[in-house]
Design a protein around this motif. Structure first.
Motif, PDB file in Angstrom:
ATOM      1  N   ILE A  69      13.861   0.274 -74.337  1.00 10.62           N
ATOM      2  CA  ILE A  69      12.571  -0.854 -74.911  1.00 10.62           C
ATOM      3  C   ILE A  69      13.879  -1.587 -76.213  1.00 10.62           C
ATOM      4  O   ILE A  69      12.969  -1.184 -77.458  1.00 10.62           O
ATOM      5  CB  ILE A  69      11.769  -0.689 -75.442  1.00 10.62           C
ATOM      6  CG1 ILE A  69      10.999   0.045 -73.821  1.00 10.62           C
ATOM      7  CG2 ILE A  69      10.466  -1.424 -75.935  1.00 10.62           C
ATOM      8  CD1 ILE A  69      11.020  -0.286 -72.706  1.00 10.62           C
ATOM      9  N   VAL A  70      13.764  -2.065 -75.500  1.00 11.76           N
ATOM     10  CA  VAL A  70      14.885  -3.955 -76.873  1.00 11.76           C
ATOM     11  C   VAL A  70      14.154  -4.659 -78.055  1.00 11.76           C
ATOM     12  O   VAL A  70      13.525  -5.141 -77.414  1.00 11.76           O
ATOM     13  CB  VAL A  70      16.421  -4.062 -76.063  1.00 11.76           C
ATOM     14  CG1 VAL A  70      17.375  -4.723 -78.162  1.00 11.76           C
ATOM     15  CG2 VAL A  70      16.773  -2.924 -75.680  1.00 11.76           C
ATOM     16  N   GLY A  71      13.945  -4.179 -79.045  1.00 14.89           N
ATOM     17  CA  GLY A  71      13.968  -5.189 -80.619  1.00 14.89           C
ATOM     18  C   GLY A  71      12.121  -5.246 -80.382  1.00 14.89           C
ATOM     19  O   GLY A  71      11.533  -5.833 -81.076  1.00 14.89           O
ATOM     20  N   LYS A  72      12.158  -4.080 -80.079  1.00 17.00           N
ATOM     21  CA  LYS A  72      10.342  -3.533 -80.115  1.00 17.00           C
ATOM     22  C   LYS A  72      10.145  -2.075 -80.347  1.00 17.00           C
ATOM     23  O   LYS A  72       9.948  -1.343 -80.360  1.00 17.00           O
ATOM     24  CB  LYS A  72       9.481  -3.778 -78.557  1.00 17.00           C
ATOM     25  CG  LYS A  72       9.630  -4.357 -77.664  1.00 17.00           C
ATOM     26  CD  LYS A  72       8.771  -6.000 -78.804  1.00 17.00           C
ATOM     27  CE  LYS A  72       8.681  -7.445 -77.799  1.00 17.00           C
ATOM     28  NZ  LYS A  72       8.115  -8.244 -78.412  1.00 17.00           N
ATOM     29  N   ASP A  73      10.844  -2.494 -81.502  1.00 14.00           N
ATOM     30  CA  ASP A  73      10.425  -0.126 -82.599  1.00 14.00           C
ATOM     31  C   ASP A  73       9.588  -0.336 -82.875  1.00 14.00           C
ATOM     32  O   ASP A  73       8.954   1.220 -82.785  1.00 14.00           O
ATOM     33  CB  ASP A  73      11.665  -0.682 -84.055  1.00 14.00           C
ATOM     34  CG  ASP A  73      13.093  -1.050 -83.469  1.00 14.00           C
ATOM     35  OD1 ASP A  73      13.034  -0.900 -81.940  1.00 14.00           O
ATOM     36  OD2 ASP A  73      13.591  -0.895 -84.089  1.00 14.00           O
ATOM     37  N   LEU A 132       8.448   5.337 -68.129  1.00 16.26           N
ATOM     38  CA  LEU A 132       9.434   6.340 -67.503  1.00 16.26           C
ATOM     39  C   LEU A 132      10.283   6.631 -68.651  1.00 16.26           C
ATOM     40  O   LEU A 132      10.821   7.602 -69.099  1.00 16.26           O
ATOM     41  CB  LEU A 132       9.662   5.263 -66.354  1.00 16.26           C
ATOM     42  CG  LEU A 132       9.506   4.779 -65.650  1.00 16.26           C
ATOM     43  CD1 LEU A 132      10.479   4.070 -64.038  1.00 16.26           C
ATOM     44  CD2 LEU A 132       9.614   6.255 -64.526  1.00 16.26           C
ATOM     45  N   ALA A 133      10.645   5.475 -69.438  1.00 11.22           N
ATOM     46  CA  ALA A 133      11.143   6.450 -70.519  1.00 11.22           C
ATOM     47  C   ALA A 133      10.328   7.540 -71.698  1.00 11.22           C
ATOM     48  O   ALA A 133      11.065   8.486 -71.975  1.00 11.22           O
ATOM     49  CB  ALA A 133      11.993   5.044 -71.873  1.00 11.22           C
ATOM     50  N   PHE A 134       9.839   7.579 -72.286  1.00 15.18           N
ATOM     51  CA  PHE A 134       8.484   8.898 -73.060  1.00 15.18           C
ATOM     52  C   PHE A 134       8.799   9.474 -71.709  1.00 15.18           C
ATOM     53  O   PHE A 134       9.201  10.987 -72.280  1.00 15.18           O
ATOM     54  CB  PHE A 134       7.491   7.894 -73.645  1.00 15.18           C
ATOM     55  CG  PHE A 134       7.285   7.287 -74.039  1.00 15.18           C
ATOM     56  CD1 PHE A 134       7.637   7.881 -75.006  1.00 15.18           C
ATOM     57  CD2 PHE A 134       6.865   6.542 -74.702  1.00 15.18           C
ATOM     58  CE1 PHE A 134       7.848   7.277 -76.487  1.00 15.18           C
ATOM     59  CE2 PHE A 134       7.579   5.379 -76.361  1.00 15.18           C
ATOM     60  CZ  PHE A 134       7.558   6.780 -77.072  1.00 15.18           C
ATOM     61  N   SER A 135       8.598   9.646 -70.664  1.00 20.78           N
ATOM     62  CA  SER A 135       8.567  11.265 -69.588  1.00 20.78           C
ATOM     63  C   SER A 135       9.491  11.146 -69.537  1.00 20.78           C
ATOM     64  O   SER A 135       9.929  12.967 -69.628  1.00 20.78           O
ATOM     65  CB  SER A 135       7.938  10.240 -68.419  1.00 20.78           C
ATOM     66  OG  SER A 135       9.078   9.876 -66.962  1.00 20.78           O
ATOM     67  N   GLN A 136      10.732  10.660 -69.013  1.00 19.45           N
ATOM     68  CA  GLN A 136      12.249  10.548 -69.205  1.00 19.45           C
ATOM     69  C   GLN A 136      12.965  12.225 -70.841  1.00 19.45           C
ATOM     70  O   GLN A 136      13.191  12.612 -70.471  1.00 19.45           O
ATOM     71  CB  GLN A 136      13.143  10.262 -68.901  1.00 19.45           C
ATOM     72  CG  GLN A 136      12.923   9.859 -67.863  1.00 19.45           C
ATOM     73  CD  GLN A 136      14.558   8.945 -66.864  1.00 19.45           C
ATOM     74  OE1 GLN A 136      14.576   8.114 -66.403  1.00 19.45           O
ATOM     75  NE2 GLN A 136      15.878   8.804 -67.841  1.00 19.45           N
ATOM     76  N   VAL A 171      19.064 -11.311 -75.612  1.00 22.58           N
ATOM     77  CA  VAL A 171      20.741 -11.760 -74.639  1.00 22.58           C
ATOM     78  C   VAL A 171      20.741  -9.929 -74.720  1.00 22.58           C
ATOM     79  O   VAL A 171      21.486  -9.648 -73.686  1.00 22.58           O
ATOM     80  CB  VAL A 171      21.604 -12.051 -75.891  1.00 22.58           C
ATOM     81  CG1 VAL A 171      22.706 -12.237 -75.544  1.00 22.58           C
ATOM     82  CG2 VAL A 171      20.910 -13.971 -75.906  1.00 22.58           C
ATOM     83  N   GLU A 172      20.934  -8.948 -75.171  1.00 29.42           N
ATOM     84  CA  GLU A 172      20.939  -8.040 -75.552  1.00 29.42           C
ATOM     85  C   GLU A 172      20.725  -7.028 -73.880  1.00 29.42           C
ATOM     86  O   GLU A 172      21.661  -6.196 -73.816  1.00 29.42           O
ATOM     87  CB  GLU A 172      20.479  -6.614 -77.208  1.00 29.42           C
ATOM     88  CG  GLU A 172      21.122  -5.969 -76.691  1.00 29.42           C
ATOM     89  CD  GLU A 172      20.652  -4.614 -77.789  1.00 29.42           C
ATOM     90  OE1 GLU A 172      20.442  -3.339 -78.114  1.00 29.42           O
ATOM     91  OE2 GLU A 172      19.907  -5.595 -79.176  1.00 29.42           O
ATOM     92  N   ILE A 173      19.780  -7.157 -73.749  1.00 29.36           N
ATOM     93  CA  ILE A 173      18.787  -6.647 -72.731  1.00 29.36           C
ATOM     94  C   ILE A 173      19.306  -7.557 -71.314  1.00 29.36           C
ATOM     95  O   ILE A 173      20.483  -6.776 -70.838  1.00 29.36           O
ATOM     96  CB  ILE A 173      17.564  -6.835 -72.829  1.00 29.36           C
ATOM     97  CG1 ILE A 173      16.300  -6.633 -73.718  1.00 29.36           C
ATOM     98  CG2 ILE A 173      16.637  -6.850 -71.260  1.00 29.36           C
ATOM     99  CD1 ILE A 173      15.238  -6.826 -73.665  1.00 29.36           C
TER     100      ILE A 173
END
Length: 315
Positions: free
Chosen positions: A16-20, A51-55, A178-180
């Motif tokens: 999750i880029v840019g959403k710290d 999904l990221a948190f579950s993994q 751009v990074e995504i």
């Protein structure tokens, strides 16, 4: 456990880029045993976040796409007669997992919404008179389309109150976009996410958060803030006692993630708006004046004096 909590946050941030701040607050809600409502347009990363948190935490994950034809039994499960066993057997519903993603919760019927929210509150399901516990830990991340989208069923205020936080991921900024795009040219970042903690470690962290110390001046500060919402001329319905308790719970998680075993005023300030904006009902005149719930809560934070406490742990 501080290093572990930071490791979880850093690992999810790879996806999750840019959403710290969003990542941090979702994790804080998980640590505080709360549920999260994400209100956003499609395509900003809500499913990827879940999904990221579950993994990263090694959690059993289920996803249900809410549509008008989804029924309560899809959520809680049902019993069916087994000819071989000659008895009725329980078939688990979507909630029998550690982390449930309920996509577009406002596109299903009120009855189905209520079935999920009852499980969120009780931690159990009852089917044909038999009660079953949901797995522990149990977290719901629900998403909904912005108010006014075609075919939506707005969540009643009493059901909104079951969510610890209501957040919006929003669009990424230019550099993050751009990074995504760059990262997804050749691979899916979720494929490279590693597990940082186990569900047993998460349960231990949740217990440590529960034991974080909250001093009387902090409790009084929360009370001053919530009472201000109950007496504000532009607010029809202010923060309930349950809402005040929720502020206290997630403030403990904020302290934990920050490496403290005690709560300071900044912990309250950081979470107050996201914890309370969906719990108040505005007077009609506030809507005419284009005052949002967040605007009014920000004004209350600015007016209520923060307590002057010694920033040290309990002896």
């Amino acid at each position: 456990m501080l290093n572990k909590s930071q490791e979880v946050i850093e690992e999810v941030k790879k996806v999750i880029v840019g959403k710290d701040e969003i990542v941090k607050k979702v994790f804080m809600a998980i640590l505080a045993k709360g549920h999260i409502l994400l209100e956003d347009i499609p395509g900003v990363g809500k499913t990827t976040l879940a999904l990221a948190f579950s993994q990263v935490m090694g959690l059993d994950f289920n996803r249900i796409q809410f549509t008008p034809d989804v029924v309560a039994s899809d959520i809680v499960g049902f019993t069916i007669y087994d000819k071989e066993k000659e008895k009725f057997v329980y078939k688990p519903g979507a909630v029998m997992c550690n982390l449930l993603l309920g996509d577009e919760i406002n596109r299903t019927s009120s009855r189905t919404q209520a079935a999920l929210l009852e499980v969120m509150e009780e931690g159990t399901v009852t089917v044909d008179g038999v009660t079953y516990d949901v797995p522990n830990p149990f977290i719901v991340i629900a998403t909904q389309n912005p108010i006014g989208s075609y075919g939506t069923q707005v969540l009643p205020q009493s059901q909104l109150d079951r969510f610890m936080l209501k957040l919006s991921i929003g669009y990424p900024d230019f550099e993050s976009q751009v990074e995504i795009l760059r990262e997804r040219q050749s691979e899916q970042p979720l494929d490279n996410v590693k597990q940082v903690i186990t569900k047993e470690e998460l349960l231990k962290m949740q217990e440590e958060v529960n034991n974080i110390y909250v001093s009387d001046p902090i409790l009084e500060y929360i009370t001053y803030l919530t009472e201000a919402t109950r007496n504000h001329p532009l607010i029809l319905q202010g923060i309930s006692p349950r809402g005040a308790l929720t502020v206290s719970r997630i403030a403990k998680a904020n302290a934990f993630v920050s490496g403290r075993d005690y709560v300071v005023p900044e912990d309250i300030i950081d979470v107050f708006i996201d914890t309370c904006s969906h719990r108040i009902i505005l007077e009609h005149k506030s809507k005419i004046a284009n005052n949002t719930a967040k605007d009014i809560l920000k004004e209350i934070l600015e007016k209520i004096e923060t307590p002057d406490i010694q920033k040290k742990a309990r002896a």
